[in-house]
Design a protein around this motif. Sequence first.
Motif, PDB file in Angstrom:
ATOM      1  N   TYR A 183       0.879  -1.265  -0.243  1.00 50.90           N
ATOM      2  CA  TYR A 183      -0.018  -0.126   0.114  1.00 50.90           C
ATOM      3  C   TYR A 183       0.752   1.111   0.015  1.00 50.90           C
ATOM      4  O   TYR A 183       1.827   1.177   0.471  1.00 50.90           O
ATOM      5  CB  TYR A 183      -0.847   0.009   1.489  1.00 50.90           C
ATOM      6  N   HIS A 228       0.339   5.852  -0.123  1.00 46.96           N
ATOM      7  CA  HIS A 228      -0.959   6.811  -0.273  1.00 46.96           C
ATOM      8  C   HIS A 228      -0.093   8.290  -0.659  1.00 46.96           C
ATOM      9  O   HIS A 228       0.745   8.586  -0.643  1.00 46.96           O
ATOM     10  CB  HIS A 228      -1.551   6.631   1.015  1.00 46.96           C
ATOM     11  N   LYS A 283     -10.697   3.231   3.847  1.00 48.91           N
ATOM     12  CA  LYS A 283      -9.266   4.042   3.894  1.00 48.91           C
ATOM     13  C   LYS A 283      -8.867   4.226   5.279  1.00 48.91           C
ATOM     14  O   LYS A 283      -7.817   4.180   5.426  1.00 48.91           O
ATOM     15  CB  LYS A 283      -9.490   5.139   3.230  1.00 48.91           C
ATOM     16  N   HIS A 329      -7.066   1.348   7.032  1.00 50.81           N
ATOM     17  CA  HIS A 329      -5.569   1.226   6.576  1.00 50.81           C
ATOM     18  C   HIS A 329      -4.782   2.089   6.735  1.00 50.81           C
ATOM     19  O   HIS A 329      -3.567   1.795   7.224  1.00 50.81           O
ATOM     20  CB  HIS A 329      -5.823   0.929   4.823  1.00 50.81           C
ATOM     21  N   LEU A 330      -5.011   3.363   7.092  1.00 51.40           N
ATOM     22  CA  LEU A 330      -4.311   4.429   7.425  1.00 51.40           C
ATOM     23  C   LEU A 330      -4.004   4.268   8.947  1.00 51.40           C
ATOM     24  O   LEU A 330      -2.649   4.316   9.377  1.00 51.40           O
ATOM     25  CB  LEU A 330      -5.093   5.663   7.345  1.00 51.40           C
ATOM     26  N   THR A 350      -7.112  12.184   0.817  1.00 50.62           N
ATOM     27  CA  THR A 350      -6.136  11.050   0.699  1.00 50.62           C
ATOM     28  C   THR A 350      -6.715   9.953   0.022  1.00 50.62           C
ATOM     29  O   THR A 350      -7.815   9.519  -0.063  1.00 50.62           O
ATOM     30  CB  THR A 350      -5.728  10.533   2.336  1.00 50.62           C
ATOM     31  N   LEU A 394      -5.562   6.259  -1.346  1.00 49.10           N
ATOM     32  CA  LEU A 394      -4.559   5.171  -1.079  1.00 49.10           C
ATOM     33  C   LEU A 394      -4.759   4.092  -2.256  1.00 49.10           C
ATOM     34  O   LEU A 394      -5.686   3.817  -2.701  1.00 49.10           O
ATOM     35  CB  LEU A 394      -5.203   4.201   0.182  1.00 49.10           C
ATOM     36  N   SER A 410      -2.965   0.401  -3.914  1.00 52.14           N
ATOM     37  CA  SER A 410      -2.314  -0.742  -3.426  1.00 52.14           C
ATOM     38  C   SER A 410      -2.352  -1.622  -4.530  1.00 52.14           C
ATOM     39  O   SER A 410      -2.716  -1.424  -5.729  1.00 52.14           O
ATOM     40  CB  SER A 410      -3.133  -1.574  -2.377  1.00 52.14           C
TER      41      SER A 410
END
Lengths: 219, 219
Positions: free
Chosen positions: B62, B64, B120, B123-124, B150, B152, B154
Amino acid sequence: MSNDLTQTDRSRLRRFHELGAHDRATIHAILDAEPNCTVAYVMDGAPYLTPTLQWRVGERIYWHGSSASRAIKAGKGHRVCLNVTIVDGWVMARSGFNHSVNARSVTLFGMAEVVPEDQKAAHLTAFIEGMWPGRTSVLRPIQPQELKATTLLSMPIAEGSAKVRQGPPQDEPEDYALPIWAGVIPTARSVETPIPDARNLGGLEPPEHITAFCARGRS
Amino acid sequence: MSNDLTQTDRSRLRRFHELGAHDRATIHAILDAEPNCTVAYVMDGAPYLTPTLQWRVGERIYWHGSSASRAIKAGKGHRVCLNVTIVDGWVMARSGFNHSVNARSVTLFGMAEVVPEDQKAAHLTAFIEGMWPGRTSVLRPIQPQELKATTLLSMPIAEGSAKVRQGPPQDEPEDYALPIWAGVIPTARSVETPIPDARNLGGLEPPEHITAFCARGRS
């Protein structure tokens, strides 16, 4: 984290110290401080990138590789993008969003030109001398087949930019009232004690160009 | 210098220790050891690259950036190339040609997929927790507009390779008889004492996730 160093969105630029420092002195200083770089090129429409080493002579940047390498063949005479990034620390903010990386980064664009055969040896010597002044005078001379096996590429330092982010986190005004530890965790690349090759001849000590390099403490 | 880590010429591969270690365990270990990476993409047929941060969850990688960034827009749904390189030392050989860099490097290829909106935040959070376990629980929560700002991306860890070069110089057989100091100058990225933000509220000390990160000594 606000880690996208090529970010040009104005609302984010505000929050960065010195971001967008385009001047040549900044670019030169970053290139001279860190030979490690990555070079991106396009092959059959797809992006590739290769870590390699760069060095600067005046307003040109140089890198090299095996004449047989895919990266070198794909770069020759084509557009490339070269990046040097020196990471200086982790920026710990009061929100996840404002976490960031302190770093000095240069991104250059241009057409990769092949350095002519008769100039290769001098450039390779200058590259090593730039890092360890005096080393080439103690080395076994370059052989013709080694020169042939090596391709040097270069491009003018003409298109591109430097991005520098230093200093404390930049939080939202209201977040400074929160009881959250914020700050910077500095990082640096250290140079450690040289490890002599077990096959060195007896009595050899590290020469001055090695001890001086290590004493500077940063590579 | 034999610094072209993507070099696959067989005559040179011979001279490298462990080069071509393609196994997943090696790739995972390198990705997990170094979040800093560069991502290459193609825009209007030209190569671009951006330094950013990556993190791994199982067999996916990942990264971002700002939803407004050129790099993120150009990556979305397109082929990208991502590289992580950890430099471990300068390899000082008996000839210029056999000078090299000890390094661990991963290069991955694939199509950048957008992480869905509803995934999101998780994941962050996982990204920050992976680096500083416990940090997100002390931070001000993510705001909707920050999530929106933001993007992301992957891709599966499916195409690519790891290249590892460690150990002493590999010189030509006849060069070992020369009275030239050869060896390795190790380098490492050190983590230094955290610098508190001058705007921290009184009485705040670095939390355990910061002191533990610094105690590990490498980022």
